[in-house]
Scaffold this active site. Structure first.
Site, PDB file in Angstrom:
ATOM      1  N   ASP A  13      42.143  43.254  40.409  1.00 31.63           N
ATOM      2  CA  ASP A  13      42.444  42.357  39.292  1.00 31.63           C
ATOM      3  C   ASP A  13      43.265  43.026  38.189  1.00 31.63           C
ATOM      4  O   ASP A  13      43.147  42.679  37.013  1.00 31.63           O
ATOM      5  CB  ASP A  13      41.141  41.783  38.687  1.00 31.63           C
ATOM      6  CG  ASP A  13      40.328  41.055  39.727  1.00 31.63           C
ATOM      7  OD1 ASP A  13      40.933  40.471  40.640  1.00 31.63           O
ATOM      8  OD2 ASP A  13      39.092  41.077  39.628  1.00 31.63           O
ATOM      9  N   GLU A  14      44.111  43.946  38.571  1.00 32.18           N
ATOM     10  CA  GLU A  14      44.926  44.651  37.584  1.00 32.18           C
ATOM     11  C   GLU A  14      46.106  43.798  37.126  1.00 32.18           C
ATOM     12  O   GLU A  14      46.737  44.100  36.100  1.00 32.18           O
ATOM     13  CB  GLU A  14      45.468  45.966  38.188  1.00 32.18           C
ATOM     14  CG  GLU A  14      44.399  46.990  38.573  1.00 32.18           C
ATOM     15  CD  GLU A  14      43.929  46.819  40.018  1.00 32.18           C
ATOM     16  OE1 GLU A  14      44.260  45.790  40.635  1.00 32.18           O
ATOM     17  OE2 GLU A  14      43.233  47.716  40.507  1.00 32.18           O
ATOM     18  N   HIS A  41      45.083  36.370  43.208  1.00 32.08           N
ATOM     19  CA  HIS A  41      46.249  36.897  42.493  1.00 32.08           C
ATOM     20  C   HIS A  41      46.847  35.801  41.615  1.00 32.08           C
ATOM     21  O   HIS A  41      47.306  34.774  42.130  1.00 32.08           O
ATOM     22  CB  HIS A  41      47.277  37.446  43.490  1.00 32.08           C
ATOM     23  CG  HIS A  41      46.790  38.656  44.229  1.00 32.08           C
ATOM     24  ND1 HIS A  41      47.539  39.338  45.142  1.00 32.08           N
ATOM     25  CD2 HIS A  41      45.606  39.324  44.155  1.00 32.08           C
ATOM     26  CE1 HIS A  41      46.848  40.365  45.607  1.00 32.08           C
ATOM     27  NE2 HIS A  41      45.668  40.371  45.032  1.00 32.08           N
ATOM     28  N   ARG A 142      36.350  45.740  68.266  1.00 31.48           N
ATOM     29  CA  ARG A 142      37.251  45.302  69.345  1.00 31.48           C
ATOM     30  C   ARG A 142      36.838  43.982  69.994  1.00 31.48           C
ATOM     31  O   ARG A 142      37.022  43.786  71.190  1.00 31.48           O
ATOM     32  CB  ARG A 142      37.404  46.430  70.393  1.00 31.48           C
ATOM     33  CG  ARG A 142      37.986  47.677  69.783  1.00 31.48           C
ATOM     34  CD  ARG A 142      37.902  48.868  70.672  1.00 31.48           C
ATOM     35  NE  ARG A 142      36.534  49.299  70.887  1.00 31.48           N
ATOM     36  CZ  ARG A 142      36.200  50.419  71.532  1.00 31.48           C
ATOM     37  NH1 ARG A 142      37.137  51.199  72.019  1.00 31.48           N
ATOM     38  NH2 ARG A 142      34.945  50.747  71.683  1.00 31.48           N
ATOM     39  N   GLN A 222      42.946  43.935  46.217  1.00 28.69           N
ATOM     40  CA  GLN A 222      41.856  44.772  45.701  1.00 28.69           C
ATOM     41  C   GLN A 222      42.450  45.964  44.939  1.00 28.69           C
ATOM     42  O   GLN A 222      43.548  45.837  44.411  1.00 28.69           O
ATOM     43  CB  GLN A 222      40.913  45.239  46.828  1.00 28.69           C
ATOM     44  CG  GLN A 222      40.079  44.125  47.434  1.00 28.69           C
ATOM     45  CD  GLN A 222      40.833  43.212  48.386  1.00 28.69           C
ATOM     46  OE1 GLN A 222      41.397  43.672  49.352  1.00 28.69           O
ATOM     47  NE2 GLN A 222      40.839  41.926  48.124  1.00 28.69           N
ATOM     48  N   ARG A 301      33.148  35.025  38.610  1.00 25.87           N
ATOM     49  CA  ARG A 301      32.111  35.900  38.048  1.00 25.87           C
ATOM     50  C   ARG A 301      32.643  36.681  36.849  1.00 25.87           C
ATOM     51  O   ARG A 301      33.824  36.973  36.759  1.00 25.87           O
ATOM     52  CB  ARG A 301      31.634  36.908  39.106  1.00 25.87           C
ATOM     53  CG  ARG A 301      30.821  36.288  40.206  1.00 25.87           C
ATOM     54  CD  ARG A 301      30.441  37.329  41.243  1.00 25.87           C
ATOM     55  NE  ARG A 301      31.598  37.844  41.956  1.00 25.87           N
ATOM     56  CZ  ARG A 301      31.551  38.837  42.838  1.00 25.87           C
ATOM     57  NH1 ARG A 301      30.409  39.431  43.113  1.00 25.87           N
ATOM     58  NH2 ARG A 301      32.636  39.233  43.475  1.00 25.87           N
ATOM     59  N   LYS A 329      48.068  44.229  30.531  1.00 26.29           N
ATOM     60  CA  LYS A 329      47.112  43.703  29.563  1.00 26.29           C
ATOM     61  C   LYS A 329      46.992  44.552  28.300  1.00 26.29           C
ATOM     62  O   LYS A 329      45.911  44.655  27.709  1.00 26.29           O
ATOM     63  CB  LYS A 329      45.754  43.473  30.235  1.00 26.29           C
ATOM     64  CG  LYS A 329      45.854  42.503  31.426  1.00 26.29           C
ATOM     65  CD  LYS A 329      44.539  42.056  31.981  1.00 26.29           C
ATOM     66  CE  LYS A 329      44.069  40.753  31.427  1.00 26.29           C
ATOM     67  NZ  LYS A 329      43.075  40.064  32.275  1.00 26.29           N
ATOM     68  N   ALA A 330      48.103  45.196  27.906  1.00 22.26           N
ATOM     69  CA  ALA A 330      48.092  45.974  26.664  1.00 22.26           C
ATOM     70  C   ALA A 330      47.672  45.079  25.496  1.00 22.26           C
ATOM     71  O   ALA A 330      46.956  45.519  24.584  1.00 22.26           O
ATOM     72  CB  ALA A 330      49.480  46.563  26.416  1.00 22.26           C
TER      73      ALA A 330
HETATM   74  P1  GDP Z   1      45.348  40.601  40.616  1.00 18.75           P
HETATM   75  O1  GDP Z   1      44.196  40.304  41.496  1.00 18.75           O
HETATM   76  O2  GDP Z   1      45.623  42.065  40.504  1.00 18.75           O
HETATM   77  O3  GDP Z   1      46.582  39.821  40.958  1.00 18.75           O
HETATM   78  O4  GDP Z   1      44.896  40.145  39.142  1.00 18.75           O
HETATM   79  P2  GDP Z   1      44.132  38.775  38.760  1.00 18.75           P
HETATM   80  O5  GDP Z   1      45.089  37.674  38.814  1.00 18.75           O
HETATM   81  O6  GDP Z   1      42.879  38.647  39.534  1.00 18.75           O
HETATM   82  O7  GDP Z   1      43.680  39.113  37.291  1.00 18.75           O
HETATM   83  C1  GDP Z   1      44.585  39.422  36.291  1.00 18.75           C
HETATM   84  C2  GDP Z   1      44.388  38.417  35.159  1.00 18.75           C
HETATM   85  O8  GDP Z   1      45.039  38.888  33.997  1.00 18.75           O
HETATM   86  C3  GDP Z   1      44.999  37.069  35.449  1.00 18.75           C
HETATM   87  O9  GDP Z   1      44.256  36.084  34.789  1.00 18.75           O
HETATM   88  C4  GDP Z   1      46.386  37.188  34.835  1.00 18.75           C
HETATM   89  O10 GDP Z   1      46.947  35.934  34.474  1.00 18.75           O
HETATM   90  C5  GDP Z   1      46.101  38.003  33.623  1.00 18.75           C
HETATM   91  N1  GDP Z   1      47.180  38.898  33.166  1.00 18.75           N
HETATM   92  C6  GDP Z   1      48.073  39.595  33.898  1.00 18.75           C
HETATM   93  N2  GDP Z   1      48.817  40.382  33.100  1.00 18.75           N
HETATM   94  C7  GDP Z   1      48.380  40.174  31.850  1.00 18.75           C
HETATM   95  C8  GDP Z   1      48.726  40.725  30.571  1.00 18.75           C
HETATM   96  O11 GDP Z   1      49.577  41.590  30.436  1.00 18.75           O
HETATM   97  N3  GDP Z   1      48.024  40.268  29.492  1.00 18.75           N
HETATM   98  C9  GDP Z   1      47.045  39.336  29.593  1.00 18.75           C
HETATM   99  N4  GDP Z   1      46.416  38.958  28.487  1.00 18.75           N
HETATM  100  N5  GDP Z   1      46.698  38.804  30.772  1.00 18.75           N
HETATM  101  C10 GDP Z   1      47.339  39.234  31.887  1.00 18.75           C
HETATM  102  P1  IMO Z   2      42.160  41.267  43.999  1.00 16.08           P
HETATM  103  O1  IMO Z   2      43.171  41.402  45.124  1.00 16.08           O
HETATM  104  C1  IMO Z   2      38.340  42.537  42.361  1.00 16.08           C
HETATM  105  C2  IMO Z   2      35.110  43.366  45.202  1.00 16.08           C
HETATM  106  C3  IMO Z   2      33.929  42.426  45.250  1.00 16.08           C
HETATM  107  C4  IMO Z   2      32.853  43.404  45.706  1.00 16.08           C
HETATM  108  C5  IMO Z   2      33.596  44.305  46.676  1.00 16.08           C
HETATM  109  C6  IMO Z   2      33.478  43.887  48.132  1.00 16.08           C
HETATM  110  O2  IMO Z   2      42.148  39.947  43.363  1.00 16.08           O
HETATM  111  O3  IMO Z   2      42.301  42.409  43.053  1.00 16.08           O
HETATM  112  P2  IMO Z   2      34.355  41.879  49.645  1.00 16.08           P
HETATM  113  O4  IMO Z   2      34.492  40.423  49.373  1.00 16.08           O
HETATM  114  O5  IMO Z   2      35.624  42.547  49.952  1.00 16.08           O
HETATM  115  O6  IMO Z   2      33.279  42.164  50.630  1.00 16.08           O
HETATM  116  O7  IMO Z   2      33.805  42.506  48.251  1.00 16.08           O
HETATM  117  O8  IMO Z   2      34.955  44.255  46.283  1.00 16.08           O
HETATM  118  N1  IMO Z   2      36.428  42.693  45.376  1.00 16.08           N
HETATM  119  C7  IMO Z   2      37.321  42.525  44.400  1.00 16.08           C
HETATM  120  N2  IMO Z   2      37.245  42.820  43.091  1.00 16.08           N
HETATM  121  N3  IMO Z   2      39.476  42.028  42.872  1.00 16.08           N
HETATM  122  C8  IMO Z   2      39.578  41.758  44.191  1.00 16.08           C
HETATM  123  O9  IMO Z   2      40.736  41.377  44.771  1.00 16.08           O
HETATM  124  C9  IMO Z   2      38.456  41.972  45.018  1.00 16.08           C
HETATM  125  N4  IMO Z   2      38.196  41.784  46.339  1.00 16.08           N
HETATM  126  C10 IMO Z   2      36.950  42.242  46.537  1.00 16.08           C
HETATM  127  O10 IMO Z   2      33.655  41.894  43.987  1.00 16.08           O
HETATM  128  O11 IMO Z   2      32.430  44.192  44.629  1.00 16.08           O
HETATM  129 MG    MG Z   3      42.371  39.266  41.455  1.00 17.95          MG
END
Ligand code: GDP
Ligand code: IMO
Ligand code: MG
Length: 429
Positions: A13-14, A41, A142, A222, A301, A329-330
């Site tokens: 979730d970066e 994403h 497998r 992830q 969550r 997210k600075a």
């Molecule tokens: P990913 O799984 O790495 O693609 O990230 P996610 O989409 O799960 O989570 C990132 C969250 O941060 C999303 O709600 C984005 O819309 C939000 N986001 C991404 N970049 C920025 C940022 O620079 N600032 C803020 N405030 N939100 C951001």
């Molecule tokens: P994106 O690509 C954040 C976490 C779950 C759990 C562990 C194992 O959006 O960054 P799984 O469903 O793979 O058995 O879960 O990994 N997890 C994530 N956390 N972002 C994700 O994907 C994740 N995919 C799995 O919360 O702790």
């Molecule tokens: Mg994500």
């Protein structure tokens, strides 16, 4: 041309989706190489927010061909729903291909995931319950089914055989389910994919692209600290989320890897169980969660929040060979007068270390350096030079500690809220 990689350096979730979408106009191909619908994403542009789970984040850019690679585990039921949800946006699904060797998540894999988690009690992983672990288990065991199997005459038999195996375990765990309903939903999705999508030899497609001088961006899911080998095992996902996963997850030779873009938040979050050294349990953690809207894109969550962890970031850069850092997210830290960064850990015996412990039950105390916050809105700033000095100092500090240049600073969820320092070099090998 080489294959560039964009991957998460923390616990997911970066902001990978946002940056893949941002960079995709520069790429002829975008490919997912691991993970499955556990990913969420998020992309934002033109006032609309999209959350992609299995479809690569280049799908909104008409120039980019998108590939779901063999390293992915694909849930066709979720995939169908995802595609249908996007139909109103005129997405060109002719630009989306699926590798024959991609493993299939069956409905019973999802049930097994839930059964295994329940059996773990308070030691549960906090899985997204999308069937990821059980599907990779069957791959390695497998016995898994692959996308290429769906066109075979004996697919239903193969499916029934595997499901029968799963049922033995589900019965053991006393799980109740309606198999007829699950089967009907699954086979509707199978027909949908068969009739609408290009199922290809992904490894040939990618290597053909490389030799035709096309550019390729591999999109991680992830994060590095959830990697099956290098994450905080067993609180990890079941795939190689790190750069090495691109080679096996797409069929790309190591010598064809170019840039490795490592993406991290200006702080840390984690969803699910497992160690998180810099986790904050106080008001500051709550503030980060609120400002950053830190709730899971897949499960909704609450994400646990804490300060940036430099030993963990350095570790992730080492494992991945990161060539450029992107800090996300600075803007979430705008509200703080002071910002802390963990520079190392203190062990119980008082010794300092910056090595992540093998034994995750070993207590480690984060040791922080405090930096001055910029404590102002970043709205309207559209160049790196325009940033407040304290933010530039924060970037300099991290760069110096990690030894890798930070080339993008993201200041909001929208595509346009992306500040680039130097023109991104792509496919540079
Ligand atoms: P990913 O799984 O790495 O693609 O990230 P996610 O989409 O799960 O989570 C990132 C969250 O941060 C999303 O709600 C984005 O819309 C939000 N986001 C991404 N970049 C920025 C940022 O620079 N600032 C803020 N405030 N939100 C951001
Ligand atoms: P994106 O690509 C954040 C976490 C779950 C759990 C562990 C194992 O959006 O960054 P799984 O469903 O793979 O058995 O879960 O990994 N997890 C994530 N956390 N972002 C994700 O994907 C994740 N995919 C799995 O919360 O702790
Ligand atoms: Mg994500």
């Amino acid at each position: 041309m080489s294959v560039d990689i964009l991957l998460g350096l923390q616990w997911g979730d970066e902001g990978k989706g946002k940056i893949v979408d941002y960079l995709a106009p520069k790429y002829d191909n975008v490919a997912r190489f691991q993970g499955g619908p556990n990913a969420g994403h998020t992309l934002e542009f033109d006032g609309i927010k999209h959350v992609l789970h299995q479809i690569p984040s280049g799908i909104f850019r008409p120039n980019a061909k998108n590939l779901i690679g063999n390293g992915v585990v694909l849930d066709l039921v979720i995939f169908k729903r995802e595609v249908e949800g996007l139909e109103q946006y005129n997405v060109n699904f002719g630009n989306l291909q699926i590798s024959k060797k991609t493993q299939l998540i069956l409905p019973t894999h999802r049930l097994l995931d839930a059964a295994y988690e329940k059996a773990k009690g308070d030691k549960k992983i906090g899985s997204t319950l999308k069937g990821i672990g059980p599907t990779y288990q069957d791959k390695i065991g497998r016995v898994g089914l692959r996308v290429g199997d769906i066109v075979l005459d004996n697919f239903k038999d193969k499916y029934n055989q595997l499901v029968a195996k799963h049922q033995l375990v589900l019965d053991e765990h006393q799980i109740e389910y309606n198999l007829d309903e699950l089967n009907a939903e699954f086979f509707t999705a199978v027909e949908f994919v068969k009739s609408k999508f290009n199922i290809v030899d992904g490894e040939y497609e990618i290597n053909q692209a490389i030799s035709s001088n096309e550019t390729v961006l591999a999109e991680g899911a992830q994060g590095s600290l959830l990697d099956i080998d290098f994450g905080s095992y067993p609180f990890v996902t079941s795939s190689n989320t790190t750069a090495a996963g691109v080679c096996s997850g797409l069929g790309v030779a190591p010598r064809n890897i170019g840039e490795v873009y490592g993406i991290f938040k200006a702080y840390c979050t984690r969803v699910g169980s497992g160690p998180f050294p810099t986790e904050l349990f106080d008001e500051i953690g709550k503030k980060i969660q609120k400002e950053g809207n830190e709730f899971g894109a897949t499960t909704g969550r609450e994400r646990r929040c804490g300060w940036l962890d430099l030993p963990a970031l350095k570790y992730a850069c080492m494992i991945n060979g990161v060539t450029q850092l992107f800090m996300m997210k600075a803007d979430v830290l705008n509200i703080f007068e002071e910002i802390k960064v963990c520079t190392h850990y203190e062990l119980e015996n008082g010794e300092n270390t910056d090595v992540l412990p093998f034994d995750i039950s070993v207590p480690i105390k984060p040791v922080y350096q405090t930096l001055k916050g910029w404590n102002q809105s970043l709205e309207g700033i559209d160049t790196y030079d325009g940033f407040p000095q304290e933010l530039k100092d924060y970037v300099d500090f991290i760069e110096k500690e990690v030894g890798v240049k930070i080339n993008i600073v993201s200041v909001g969820p929208d595509r346009v809220q992306t500040i680039v320092r130097e023109e991104i070099q792509i496919g540079s090998k």
